[in-house]
Design an enzyme around this catalytic site. Structure first.
Site, PDB file in Angstrom:
ATOM      1  N   ASN B 115      -7.251 -20.565  21.745  1.00  0.00           N
ATOM      2  CA  ASN B 115      -6.088 -19.796  21.344  1.00  0.00           C
ATOM      3  C   ASN B 115      -4.811 -20.409  21.927  1.00  0.00           C
ATOM      4  OD1 ASN B 115      -4.910 -17.409  20.123  1.00  0.00           O
ATOM      5  ND2 ASN B 115      -4.532 -16.703  22.208  1.00  0.00           N
ATOM      6  N   GLY B 157      -9.454 -17.099  25.888  1.00  0.00           N
ATOM      7  CA  GLY B 157      -9.024 -18.488  25.760  1.00  0.00           C
ATOM      8  C   GLY B 157      -9.431 -19.110  24.430  1.00  0.00           C
ATOM      9  N   GLU B 158     -10.333 -18.461  23.707  1.00  0.00           N
ATOM     10  CA  GLU B 158     -10.835 -19.076  22.475  1.00  0.00           C
ATOM     11  C   GLU B 158     -10.233 -18.376  21.252  1.00  0.00           C
ATOM     12  OE1 GLU B 158     -14.956 -20.433  22.794  1.00  0.00           O
ATOM     13  OE2 GLU B 158     -14.887 -19.943  24.915  1.00  0.00           O
ATOM     14  N   MET B 159     -10.975 -17.471  20.598  1.00  0.00           N
ATOM     15  CA  MET B 159     -10.405 -16.862  19.392  1.00  0.00           C
ATOM     16  C   MET B 159      -9.642 -15.566  19.713  1.00  0.00           C
ATOM     17  SD  MET B 159     -13.732 -17.887  17.146  1.00  0.00           S
ATOM     18  CE  MET B 159     -13.333 -17.338  15.480  1.00  0.00           C
TER      19      MET B 159
END
Lengths: 107, 358
Positions: B115, B157-159
């Protein structure tokens, strides 16, 4: 054949630590697998974990009351573990997640 | 008398172990560990080439779990969800962004990008052959593919997509509802069915037949003589198969292979277990030529560098796998190993991008 020989060897060794009592049951680890999925032992009795595989294993349990960790167990190493609390003990190899078994400890 | 002294020693050993490994119930609450003895094991004769090859034969079916069996409806829905960027809060990232069929189901980067274009800590693992996985993530923190599917979606931190927000968003896309109802007539659209659909699709991502498979099946001309020598080294002097074993070239084990990285990997979930510090899950090697850069941190750019790393033995520290040690490979042997590794890559069938619900 090799398993029978190892068993005999362990039986002799185990005999040293448990006096004249019968040998403890041996759990083998050949081919990255425990030889038993589930075994039952009496509280206070031991199992022998024999690494008769070709690579190191790390047998352990975090089950409450019966925690243990054999660390890196080299091929040829044989270690007795005495279970002190009744209940189901989940035994794993920390290195190889497909290796798992249950030790049922009964009163 | 002897029994008593041994027991006393065992108790102190057990107590020491309990303290070292941080068990909550040190001493009285732990099992007793006796002394370790050495048993002479019968030496096995080296395996013949045919016996070795039999260990690498491809399975004929994909395993699906009993609680999430395959259906074409689930797999089709799962594919749409997998490639749908609306599963991320930014609407810019899908599962397929980091696990892309264009890059051997990884992303071709050293470490993933999440993200806000932030770099993640580890290399995006491939999805290839995930159906055979025993445990998921580099550090093994998730137990199955269904859990895994929901991990990166929600990870900040990702989606970065909270599940309630996601379900609300999917609810506003009319064409999703009938697809969920067809795949899950009882349950409809829920986070659980979403995870089951994605996991089902992922299990259908299987490495295609590679030159290696043709050789295993008896076509001696399918791979070069260099590669055949590499296979012998892989199973012999280089001992790669102690971890990269079986047709998918992994036993899903955790090993510290001595990479100079501060990341403790599996150690986070096994505090006090020495060999789990800096240990990461052994990745399979299928489609490996399409998956550079390599290792959990993406620190090695080429297969040649990977072989050099194993030849050196890596950083010698207490957690390093006992299987890691300098190998003394010659330049020709290293080259043969790389030639062999390259035979594990197929002409992966192109994956058609799905038309997404609106």
């Amino acid at each position: 054949m090799s398993r029978a020989r190892s068993l005999l060897a362990v039986a002799i060794l185990a005999g040293l630590s448990t006096g004249a009592l019968a040998a403890t049951q041996v759990i083998h680890q050949q081919g990255r697998a425990f030889s038993e999925e589930s075994v039952t032992v009496k509280k206070g009795d031991a199992l022998t974990f024999l690494n008769d595989d070709t690579i190191p294993h790390n047998i352990m349990s975090t089950s409450k009351g019966n925690e243990f960790n054999l660390g890196s167990q080299q091929p040829g190493a044989s270690t007795d573990v005495t279970f002190k609390e009744a209940g189901d003990v989940a035994v794993i190899c920390a290195i190889h997640p497909r290796m798992k078994m249950t030790v049922k400890v009964v009163d | 008398m002897m029994l008593r002294s041994l027991t006393a020693r065992s108790l102190s050993l057990g107590t020491a172990l309990a303290l070292i490994f941080g068990f909550a119930t040190a001493g009285l609450g732990a099992a007793l560990v006796g002394e370790t003895k050495q048993v002479t094991l019968q030496q096995k004769a080296p395996s013949s080439i045919d016996t070795l090859k039999a260990l690498y034969r491809r399975p004929s079916t994909i395993p699906f779990p009993k609680d999430n069996p395959y259906t074409p409806e689930k797999a089709a829905l799962g594919k749409k969800l997998y490639f749908d960027t609306r599963l991320s809060v930014s609407m810019a990232q899908s599962c397929g962004s980091c696990h892309s069929p264009s890059f051997g189901w990884g992303d071709g980067l050293a470490v993933g990008v999440g993200n806000g274009m932030n770099k993640l800590g580890r290399h995006s693992p491939t999805v290839v052959n995930a159906a055979w996985g025993e445990i998921f993530m580099w550090d093994g923190r998730l137990a199955n593919l269904e859990e895994q599917a929901l991990g990166p979606i929600q990870a900040a931190g990702e989606m970065n997509m909270p599940l309630d927000h996601l379900m609300q968003r999917l609810g506003t896309i009319p064409e999703y509802k009938p697809l969920f109802e067809a795949a899950f007539p009882k349950d409809g659209m829920t986070p659980k069915t979403l995870a089951k659909a994605i996991a089902t699709y992922e299990r259908t991502v299987v490495s295609d037949r590679a030159p290696f498979d043709a050789w295993i099946d008896g076509d001696e001309k399918a791979i070069s003589e260099d590669a055949k020598r590499g296979f012998a080294l892989f199973n012999g002097k280089a001992q790669c198969m102690t971890c990269h074993e079986g047709w998918n070239f992994t036993n899903d084990g955790f090993q510290d292979i001595g990479l100079p990285s501060k990341d403790i990997g599996r150690g986070e979930y096994a505090p006090g277990v020495i060999k789990m510090q800096h240990a990461f899950k052994t990745p399979g090697l299928r489609e490996i030529s399409r998956r550079a850069p390599f290792m959990h941190d993406g620190s090695l750019a080429t297969l040649e560098q990977v072989v050099d790393h194993y030849d050196s033995g890596g950083v010698d520290r207490p957690s390093r796998s006992d299987l890691m040690r300098p190998l003394g490979l010659t330049a020709a042997e290293k080259s043969d190993l790389v030639a062999f590794l390259k035979t594990l890559t197929s002409n992966l069938t192109p994956t058609a991008a799905p038309v997404l619900p609106r």
